[in-house]
Design a protein around this motif. Structure first.
Motif, PDB file in Angstrom:
ATOM      1  N   LEU A 139      14.038  12.719   8.078  1.00 15.52           N
ATOM      2  CA  LEU A 139      13.008  13.830   7.587  1.00 15.52           C
ATOM      3  C   LEU A 139      13.677  14.989   7.311  1.00 15.52           C
ATOM      4  CD1 LEU A 139       9.810  13.029   7.148  1.00 15.52           C
ATOM      5  CD2 LEU A 139       9.675  14.165   8.788  1.00 15.52           C
ATOM      6  N   PHE A 196       9.378  15.983  -0.435  1.00 14.38           N
ATOM      7  CA  PHE A 196       7.929  14.600   0.340  1.00 14.38           C
ATOM      8  C   PHE A 196       7.898  13.277  -0.490  1.00 14.38           C
ATOM      9  CE2 PHE A 196       6.358  17.243   2.855  1.00 14.38           C
ATOM     10  CZ  PHE A 196       6.497  18.439   2.895  1.00 14.38           C
ATOM     11  N   ALA A 197       8.397  13.466  -1.698  1.00 18.65           N
ATOM     12  CA  ALA A 197       8.469  12.844  -2.951  1.00 18.65           C
ATOM     13  C   ALA A 197       9.258  11.384  -1.836  1.00 18.65           C
ATOM     14  CB  ALA A 197       8.908  12.821  -3.980  1.00 18.65           C
ATOM     15  N   CYS A 249      10.373   9.628  -9.055  1.00 18.59           N
ATOM     16  CA  CYS A 249       8.909  10.940  -9.108  1.00 18.59           C
ATOM     17  C   CYS A 249       9.560  11.935  -8.397  1.00 18.59           C
ATOM     18  CB  CYS A 249       7.960  10.313  -8.058  1.00 18.59           C
ATOM     19  SG  CYS A 249       6.616   9.254  -8.856  1.00 18.59           S
ATOM     20  N   LYS A 258      11.115  -6.095  -4.327  1.00 17.24           N
ATOM     21  CA  LYS A 258      10.314  -5.802  -4.087  1.00 17.24           C
ATOM     22  C   LYS A 258      10.844  -3.961  -3.396  1.00 17.24           C
ATOM     23  CE  LYS A 258       7.195  -6.625  -1.067  1.00 17.24           C
ATOM     24  NZ  LYS A 258       6.542  -6.825  -0.419  1.00 17.24           N
ATOM     25  N   ILE A 308       2.591   8.232  -3.462  1.00 18.40           N
ATOM     26  CA  ILE A 308       4.436   8.578  -4.886  1.00 18.40           C
ATOM     27  C   ILE A 308       3.870   9.244  -6.025  1.00 18.40           C
ATOM     28  CG2 ILE A 308       6.664   8.201  -5.281  1.00 18.40           C
ATOM     29  CD1 ILE A 308       5.976   5.966  -3.668  1.00 18.40           C
ATOM     30  N   LEU A 345       2.691   5.629  10.183  1.00 20.37           N
ATOM     31  CA  LEU A 345       4.015   4.688  10.285  1.00 20.37           C
ATOM     32  C   LEU A 345       4.593   4.342  11.779  1.00 20.37           C
ATOM     33  CD1 LEU A 345       6.382   2.870   9.054  1.00 20.37           C
ATOM     34  CD2 LEU A 345       7.379   6.157   9.696  1.00 20.37           C
ATOM     35  N   ILE A 364      10.310   0.024  -5.330  1.00 21.41           N
ATOM     36  CA  ILE A 364       9.849   1.260  -4.953  1.00 21.41           C
ATOM     37  C   ILE A 364      10.632   1.979  -4.692  1.00 21.41           C
ATOM     38  CG2 ILE A 364       8.595   2.015  -2.738  1.00 21.41           C
ATOM     39  CD1 ILE A 364       7.913  -0.719  -2.147  1.00 21.41           C
ATOM     40  N   LEU A 378      11.451   3.583  -8.584  1.00 26.20           N
ATOM     41  CA  LEU A 378       9.570   4.567  -8.658  1.00 26.20           C
ATOM     42  C   LEU A 378       9.939   5.679  -8.043  1.00 26.20           C
ATOM     43  CD1 LEU A 378       7.139   4.609  -9.800  1.00 26.20           C
ATOM     44  CD2 LEU A 378       6.017   4.046  -7.273  1.00 26.20           C
ATOM     45  N   GLY A 379      10.497   5.643  -6.579  1.00 31.34           N
ATOM     46  CA  GLY A 379      10.448   6.984  -5.514  1.00 31.34           C
ATOM     47  C   GLY A 379      11.523   7.585  -6.372  1.00 31.34           C
ATOM     48  N   MET A 436       0.069   9.121   6.381  1.00 32.43           N
ATOM     49  CA  MET A 436       1.473   8.176   5.872  1.00 32.43           C
ATOM     50  C   MET A 436       2.517   8.318   7.358  1.00 32.43           C
ATOM     51  SD  MET A 436       2.372   7.408   2.030  1.00 32.43           S
ATOM     52  CE  MET A 436       2.654   6.202   2.515  1.00 32.43           C
ATOM     53  N   ILE A 460       1.945  11.965  -6.262  1.00 37.56           N
ATOM     54  CA  ILE A 460       2.633  13.691  -5.204  1.00 37.56           C
ATOM     55  C   ILE A 460       2.899  14.096  -6.095  1.00 37.56           C
ATOM     56  CG2 ILE A 460       4.677  14.157  -3.981  1.00 37.56           C
ATOM     57  CD1 ILE A 460       3.081  12.123  -1.511  1.00 37.56           C
ATOM     58  N   ALA A 461       3.904  12.909  -7.517  1.00 39.45           N
ATOM     59  CA  ALA A 461       4.535  13.689  -8.812  1.00 39.45           C
ATOM     60  C   ALA A 461       3.555  14.255  -9.648  1.00 39.45           C
ATOM     61  CB  ALA A 461       5.058  12.268  -9.167  1.00 39.45           C
ATOM     62  N   THR A 501       1.180  -0.815   0.184  1.00 37.14           N
ATOM     63  CA  THR A 501       0.352   0.132  -0.391  1.00 37.14           C
ATOM     64  C   THR A 501       0.543   1.618   0.162  1.00 37.14           C
ATOM     65  OG1 THR A 501      -0.006  -0.097   2.410  1.00 37.14           O
ATOM     66  CG2 THR A 501      -1.295  -1.628   1.580  1.00 37.14           C
ATOM     67  N   PHE A 503      13.897   8.418  11.869  1.00 37.40           N
ATOM     68  CA  PHE A 503      13.843   8.541  10.975  1.00 37.40           C
ATOM     69  C   PHE A 503      13.335   9.791  11.157  1.00 37.40           C
ATOM     70  CE2 PHE A 503      10.063   8.063   7.914  1.00 37.40           C
ATOM     71  CZ  PHE A 503       9.494   8.984   8.247  1.00 37.40           C
ATOM     72  N   VAL A 510       0.087  17.807  -0.618  1.00 32.73           N
ATOM     73  CA  VAL A 510       0.615  17.036  -0.195  1.00 32.73           C
ATOM     74  C   VAL A 510       0.710  17.400   1.339  1.00 32.73           C
ATOM     75  CG1 VAL A 510       3.110  16.577  -0.501  1.00 32.73           C
ATOM     76  CG2 VAL A 510       1.538  17.613  -2.546  1.00 32.73           C
ATOM     77  N   VAL A 513       1.040  13.484   3.282  1.00 28.00           N
ATOM     78  CA  VAL A 513       2.646  12.803   4.646  1.00 28.00           C
ATOM     79  C   VAL A 513       2.416  12.500   5.388  1.00 28.00           C
ATOM     80  CG1 VAL A 513       4.562  13.495   4.445  1.00 28.00           C
ATOM     81  CG2 VAL A 513       3.948  13.706   2.019  1.00 28.00           C
ATOM     82  N   ILE A 538      10.169  11.342   1.344  1.00 30.02           N
ATOM     83  CA  ILE A 538       9.952  11.148   2.423  1.00 30.02           C
ATOM     84  C   ILE A 538       9.100  10.020   2.161  1.00 30.02           C
ATOM     85  CG2 ILE A 538       9.025  11.884   4.298  1.00 30.02           C
ATOM     86  CD1 ILE A 538      10.448  14.377   3.971  1.00 30.02           C
ATOM     87  N   VAL A 539       7.882   9.657   1.246  1.00 29.10           N
ATOM     88  CA  VAL A 539       7.078   8.988   1.061  1.00 29.10           C
ATOM     89  C   VAL A 539       7.501   8.010   0.454  1.00 29.10           C
ATOM     90  CG1 VAL A 539       4.863   7.820   0.141  1.00 29.10           C
ATOM     91  CG2 VAL A 539       4.951  10.481   0.259  1.00 29.10           C
ATOM     92  N   THR A 540       8.064   7.470   0.008  1.00 26.98           N
ATOM     93  CA  THR A 540       9.181   6.400  -0.588  1.00 26.98           C
ATOM     94  C   THR A 540       9.872   5.617   0.602  1.00 26.98           C
ATOM     95  OG1 THR A 540       9.376   8.115  -2.758  1.00 26.98           O
ATOM     96  CG2 THR A 540      10.407   5.368  -2.061  1.00 26.98           C
ATOM     97  N   LEU A 564       9.791   1.195   4.359  1.00 31.25           N
ATOM     98  CA  LEU A 564       9.377   0.681   5.814  1.00 31.25           C
ATOM     99  C   LEU A 564       8.038  -0.525   6.473  1.00 31.25           C
ATOM    100  CD1 LEU A 564      11.107   3.638   8.104  1.00 31.25           C
ATOM    101  CD2 LEU A 564      12.355   1.848   8.062  1.00 31.25           C
ATOM    102  N   ILE A 568       8.853   6.202   3.368  1.00 30.71           N
ATOM    103  CA  ILE A 568       8.065   5.192   4.441  1.00 30.71           C
ATOM    104  C   ILE A 568       7.377   4.310   3.561  1.00 30.71           C
ATOM    105  CG2 ILE A 568       5.373   5.821   4.870  1.00 30.71           C
ATOM    106  CD1 ILE A 568       6.092   8.502   5.563  1.00 30.71           C
ATOM    107  N   VAL A 569       6.247   4.008   2.373  1.00 33.53           N
ATOM    108  CA  VAL A 569       6.001   3.068   1.637  1.00 33.53           C
ATOM    109  C   VAL A 569       6.750   1.266   1.707  1.00 33.53           C
ATOM    110  CG1 VAL A 569       5.890   2.233  -0.291  1.00 33.53           C
ATOM    111  CG2 VAL A 569       4.548   4.188  -0.071  1.00 33.53           C
TER     112      VAL A 569
END
Lengths: 66, 128
Positions: free
Chosen positions: B87, B30-31, B16, B5, A7, A55, B9, B12-13, A51, A10-11, A2, B83, A44, A48, B33-35, B40, B37-38
């Motif tokens: 960030l 932010f991109a 982006c 996997k 990502i 976490l 990811i 991809l991050g 999320m 956001i892009a 998920t 973490f 955005v 974030v 950071i979100v990568t 983890l 998180i995904v």
């Protein structure tokens, strides 16, 4: 698995904001572009923050950091 | 294999974030950071399994619960501080991250003190 779509979302928001800004520049409504950038940032940021909250919630429950 | 996997990811991050860096630089962080998180979140199941095994081994070696709990807490605090520091680095303000790391160290020390004192007390009893 998920969260991958976040990502790409956001892009997408970033690209959309850039396109709208360039359109606004062409039709010389330059003062609106700051609002477009602001809304993109807020969208955005909300994504974030949720999320990060998830976490840290899982980490808290994992290591029982209550 | 999970590592494939994770690599997918990450790539991809990275793409982006690269796109966003020249289009809208403020969102590029932010991109990243979100990568993180995904990645983890996809590892949390393995981590949960490791923690359960850790607890099982500790109960076999009849380690007191308080000691085990504070060890787990120390690991958790260390990870959260790390973490947050990453960030803030991504967003370009590393000084805040260093403050968070300092606070994490102090909290870990506070948790570790009871263990150290109990060890010292038991040693002094043996010497007597």
């Amino acid at each position: 698995m998920t969260g991958i779509e976040t990502i790409i979302k956001i892009a997408g928001v970033g690209l959309l904001a850039a396109i709208i800004n360039s359109i606004l520049d062409k039709s010389d409504k330059r003062e609106l572009s700051t609002f477009v950038t602001l809304t993109a940032l807020v969208i955005v940021l909300v994504m974030v923050i949720t999320m990060v909250a998830d976490l840290l919630g899982t980490v808290k429950s994992l290591f029982n950091l209550f | 294999m999970e590592i494939i996997k994770v690599i997918g990811i990450a790539v991809l991050g990275m793409v982006c974030a690269g796109i966003l860096k020249d289009v809208k630089p403020s969102l590029a962080a932010f991109a990243g950071i979100v990568t993180g998180i995904v990645i983890l979140v996809s590892i949390v199941d393995e981590l949960r399994y490791i923690v359960d095994q850790f607890v099982k081994i500790a109960s076999i070696a009849n380690v007191q619960d308080t000691m085990l709990l504070s060890i787990l807490k120390i690991i958790g605090i260390g990870y959260c501080a790390e973490f947050t520091a990453n960030l803030t680095d991504d967003y370009g303000v590393p000084s805040i991250g260093k403050k968070v790391l300092l606070a994490g160290k102090i909290l870990i020390l506070m948790l570790a003190l009871p263990i150290v004192s109990s060890i010292i007390i038991s040693i002094s009893e043996i010497i007597k």
